[in-house]
Design a protein around this motif. Structure first.
Motif, PDB file in Angstrom:
ATOM      1  N   TYR A 191      -3.310  40.042  40.160  1.00 45.33           N
ATOM      2  CA  TYR A 191      -2.167  39.436  40.846  1.00 45.33           C
ATOM      3  C   TYR A 191      -1.602  40.374  41.908  1.00 45.33           C
ATOM      4  O   TYR A 191      -1.236  39.946  43.011  1.00 45.33           O
ATOM      5  N   ALA A 232      -0.686  33.342  34.781  1.00 42.48           N
ATOM      6  CA  ALA A 232       0.239  32.248  35.072  1.00 42.48           C
ATOM      7  C   ALA A 232       1.682  32.665  34.782  1.00 42.48           C
ATOM      8  O   ALA A 232       2.607  32.295  35.518  1.00 42.48           O
ATOM      9  N   ALA A 233       1.878  33.461  33.725  1.00 44.35           N
ATOM     10  CA  ALA A 233       3.224  33.900  33.348  1.00 44.35           C
ATOM     11  C   ALA A 233       3.836  34.814  34.406  1.00 44.35           C
ATOM     12  O   ALA A 233       5.036  34.739  34.683  1.00 44.35           O
ATOM     13  N   ALA A 275       3.180  34.812  37.699  1.00 38.26           N
ATOM     14  CA  ALA A 275       3.544  33.986  38.851  1.00 38.26           C
ATOM     15  C   ALA A 275       4.819  33.195  38.560  1.00 38.26           C
ATOM     16  O   ALA A 275       5.714  33.085  39.415  1.00 38.26           O
ATOM     17  N   TRP A 276       4.906  32.677  37.339  1.00 42.01           N
ATOM     18  CA  TRP A 276       6.092  31.880  36.977  1.00 42.01           C
ATOM     19  C   TRP A 276       7.346  32.739  36.949  1.00 42.01           C
ATOM     20  O   TRP A 276       8.387  32.355  37.494  1.00 42.01           O
ATOM     21  N   LEU A 277       7.279  33.917  36.307  1.00 40.80           N
ATOM     22  CA  LEU A 277       8.478  34.748  36.159  1.00 40.80           C
ATOM     23  C   LEU A 277       8.998  35.229  37.509  1.00 40.80           C
ATOM     24  O   LEU A 277      10.216  35.227  37.739  1.00 40.80           O
ATOM     25  N   ARG A 287       8.854  33.779  40.300  1.00 46.10           N
ATOM     26  CA  ARG A 287       9.558  32.667  40.956  1.00 46.10           C
ATOM     27  C   ARG A 287      10.861  32.353  40.227  1.00 46.10           C
ATOM     28  O   ARG A 287      11.883  32.062  40.847  1.00 46.10           O
ATOM     29  N   PHE A 288      10.814  32.429  38.897  1.00 47.35           N
ATOM     30  CA  PHE A 288      11.969  32.058  38.082  1.00 47.35           C
ATOM     31  C   PHE A 288      13.164  32.966  38.332  1.00 47.35           C
ATOM     32  O   PHE A 288      14.300  32.492  38.458  1.00 47.35           O
TER      33      PHE A 288
END
Length: 281
Positions: free
Chosen positions: A62, A241-242, A244-246, A248-249
């Motif tokens: 990433y 995936a986690a 990328a999500w965090l 953004r979150f």
């Protein structure tokens, strides 16, 4: 000697590792809790460390461009003083100095981490106590400093906070992100440095524990080589995936979401322990 791990257990624990490694909720604590509640045995510290190699690979891929840029800038700055004002050069040093505390403590307290620190009373308590620390960081942190403002002092403080994650239930990202917020960093800046800071520590921990994972010496559930591999691959995919999500979150959401979850889980585990439904060790 512990019992053999089943394929279902390996898959579930790989999913848990990937989902929780980068969220401020403690992956090692979750692996310990899930292992005990659903499988009646501890997957062991070595299984945890080795499957972290999967989530570590997720970080490496990433942040591949950032890592290459930082390493290149660091070597360029080491040999040419003109490049030492570059943020990437400084970031290289911040990751190095931030890794020292966890390296020293991990080496000297390895045995305690593998045994007593995996007690569920301790894990549940730390889930709740450190939830309050995260809440305080969210409340009091100014959240105004971008990652460009990072200093060596920030690196040392956040690196020391990362070392707290050697205690299951604390959370590596929870410790470093909270420290970053207390230092005034934005959530995104704190999270990004937290991920970069985790790279050398997690990689070293996983590689160091690799031989022990195949000879767990009665740690609990004994995983075979193929099971370790599958669990690690699953942890990689879900972990990517986690991340990328965090990232953004945290731009638009507070850390209070994780605080509530940690407290609820900690209370449930304490209740299960108090009623004798699960064993602490």
């Amino acid at each position: 000697m512990g019992e053999a791990m089943t394929w279902l257990q390996a898959v579930i624990l790989g999913l848990v590792q990937g989902l929780t490694e980068f969220l401020p909720i403690s992956s090692s604590g979750h692996l310990r809790i899930v292992s005990e509640i659903f499988f009646g045995s501890d997957a062991g510290a070595s299984f945890t460390a080795v499957t972290q190699l999967g989530t570590e690979l997720a970080v490496l891929i990433y942040f591949a461009r950032d890592i290459v840029r930082i390493i290149t800038a660091w070597f360029r700055g080491v040999f040419n003083a003109e490049h030492r004002v570059d943020l990437d050069y400084r970031m290289g040093w911040y990751v190095i100095i931030g890794t020292i505390p966890v390296g020293i403590l991990g080496f000297f307290f390895k045995d305690q981490i593998r045994t007593g620190a995996r007690n569920l009373w301790l894990i549940a308590t730390m889930l709740i106590v450190f939830a309050l620390v995260i809440a305080a960081a969210e409340y009091y942190g100014r959240k105004t400093r971008p990652i460009e403002s990072l200093t060596a002092r920030d690196g040392i403080i956040m690196g020391s906070a990362q070392a707290l994650a050697l205690i299951p239930g604390v959370s590596r990202s929870g410790g470093t992100i909270s420290a970053g917020l207390f230092l005034g960093l934005t959530r995104e800046a704190a999270a990004r440095y937290s991920f970069l800071l985790a790279i050398p520590a997690v990689l070293a921990s996983g590689l160091f524990s690799l031989p022990d994972a195949f000879e767990p010496a009665g740690e609990g559930l004994n995983a075979s080589g193929p099971q370790l591999l599958v669990a690690t691959v699953i942890a990689f995919a879900v972990g990517y995936a986690a991340i990328a999500w965090l990232l953004r979150f945290v731009v638009d959401h507070s850390m209070y979401w994780f605080v509530g979850y940690r407290i609820a889980l900690g209370v449930v585990v304490l209740a299960l322990l108090a009623t004798g439904v699960v064993s602490a060790t």
